[in-house]
Design a protein around this motif. Structure first.
Motif, PDB file in Angstrom:
ATOM      1  N   CYS A  92       0.854  -1.305  -0.102  1.00 55.35           N
ATOM      2  CA  CYS A  92       0.157   0.247   0.150  1.00 55.35           C
ATOM      3  C   CYS A  92       0.733   1.167   0.001  1.00 55.35           C
ATOM      4  N   LYS A  95       2.876   1.821  -3.356  1.00 57.74           N
ATOM      5  CA  LYS A  95       1.483   2.383  -4.419  1.00 57.74           C
ATOM      6  C   LYS A  95       1.366   3.706  -4.001  1.00 57.74           C
ATOM      7  N   ILE A  96       1.348   4.218  -2.960  1.00 59.28           N
ATOM      8  CA  ILE A  96       0.722   5.507  -2.636  1.00 59.28           C
ATOM      9  C   ILE A  96       2.112   6.626  -2.938  1.00 59.28           C
ATOM     10  N   HIS A  99       2.206   6.480  -7.005  1.00 60.23           N
ATOM     11  CA  HIS A  99       1.032   7.228  -7.616  1.00 60.23           C
ATOM     12  C   HIS A  99       1.139   8.732  -7.427  1.00 60.23           C
ATOM     13  N   CYS A 130      -2.409   0.575   5.302  1.00 59.17           N
ATOM     14  CA  CYS A 130      -3.701   0.384   4.153  1.00 59.17           C
ATOM     15  C   CYS A 130      -4.845   1.052   4.806  1.00 59.17           C
ATOM     16  N   ALA A 133      -4.774   4.620   3.744  1.00 58.38           N
ATOM     17  CA  ALA A 133      -4.511   4.732   2.219  1.00 58.38           C
ATOM     18  C   ALA A 133      -6.034   4.676   1.761  1.00 58.38           C
ATOM     19  N   HIS A 134      -6.610   4.102   2.707  1.00 57.30           N
ATOM     20  CA  HIS A 134      -8.436   3.727   2.159  1.00 57.30           C
ATOM     21  C   HIS A 134      -9.200   4.495   2.882  1.00 57.30           C
ATOM     22  N   ASN A 141      -8.061   4.134  -3.541  1.00 58.63           N
ATOM     23  CA  ASN A 141      -8.111   2.621  -3.265  1.00 58.63           C
ATOM     24  C   ASN A 141      -6.955   1.796  -3.982  1.00 58.63           C
ATOM     25  N   THR A 142      -6.082   1.637  -3.207  1.00 51.74           N
ATOM     26  CA  THR A 142      -4.788   0.951  -3.776  1.00 51.74           C
ATOM     27  C   THR A 142      -5.099  -0.168  -4.359  1.00 51.74           C
ATOM     28  N   ASN A 143      -6.290  -0.910  -3.940  1.00 51.71           N
ATOM     29  CA  ASN A 143      -6.441  -2.285  -4.752  1.00 51.71           C
ATOM     30  C   ASN A 143      -6.757  -2.165  -5.885  1.00 51.71           C
ATOM     31  N   TYR A 145      -5.130   0.005  -8.113  1.00 52.74           N
ATOM     32  CA  TYR A 145      -4.155   0.642  -8.675  1.00 52.74           C
ATOM     33  C   TYR A 145      -3.172  -0.455  -8.751  1.00 52.74           C
ATOM     34  N   ASN A 146      -2.574  -0.858 -10.136  1.00 54.53           N
ATOM     35  CA  ASN A 146      -1.788  -1.878 -10.307  1.00 54.53           C
ATOM     36  C   ASN A 146      -0.622  -1.360 -11.387  1.00 54.53           C
TER      37      ASN A 146
END
Length: 205
Positions: A92, A95-96, A99, A130, A133-134, A141-143, A145-146
């Motif tokens: 998480c 990804k933050i 991004h 997480c 993040a959420h 939503n990191t889920n 974002y891939n």
């Protein structure tokens, strides 16, 4: 006879604890026994060479004690263990960073990662990465974002995330828990204490 005695005295080196004030004839054998009893090897004088210094022989137990004493005097430096577990929270955070700050320097990316960790440690926010993040209206939503995990940007974000989670580097944003891009002026941040600006982001407490 007197000349022979003089030569014998000249070739015997001074040893601590032995006096040579007597005029009696010095006997090499007696001196050798006294030196040996004290743990000192008798030097052998070779014509035309320098006289060797006496060598004190330490037995195994004495040598071990000496080594332990040296080790005890050496300063012990404790190194904190690095938690490099790749779990959901670390992903998480990666990804933050990826991004929000992939176009920033490593310091700019670290600023965002440290802000997230400040939120985790603050009672005002959720206590996991997480969950921070959420949190509604905050990050994303990191889920969903891939991004690619095989490029330099992901590698940099991973390095920064590990740094921030383990608290390796000194803080670059202090206790900041809010930030926004420098090209916008959201009304919410106007009343908050400003901490610093790092490249394209402005940070607040």
């Amino acid at each position: 006879m007197a000349a022979v005695a003089a030569v014998a005295v000249a070739t015997l080196p001074m040893a601590t604890g032995f006096a040579f004030g007597s005029e009696d004839t010095v006997l090499d054998d007696v001196d050798g026994e006294l030196l040996a009893a004290s743990g000192i090897e008798s030097p052998v004088a070779v014509p035309g060479s320098e006289i060797l210094e006496p060598v004190i022989q330490l037995d195994d137990e004495a040598a071990t004690i000496a080594e332990e004493a040296v080790e005890a005097e050496a300063p012990v430096t404790e190194v904190a263990a690095i938690d490099d577990t790749v779990d959901a929270d670390l992903i998480c955070l990666v990804k933050i960073v990826r991004h929000e700050a992939a176009n920033q320097s490593m310091t700019g990316q670290l600023a965002v990662a440290q802000l997230v960790m400040n939120r985790v440690e603050s009672p005002r926010f959720p206590n996991s990465i997480c969950a921070v993040a959420h949190q509604r209206g905050q990050f994303f939503n990191t889920n969903a974002y891939n991004p690619s995990r095989n490029d330099q940007r992901w590698e940099n974000a991973m390095e920064v995330a590990l740094d921030a989670r383990n608290g390796i580097s000194d803080p670059v944003v202090g206790e900041a828990v809010f930030y926004h891009a420098a090209y916008v002026t959201p009304r919410f941040h106007r009343s908050r204490p400003r901490v610093t600006q790092i490249e394209d982001h402005i940070f607040y407490r």
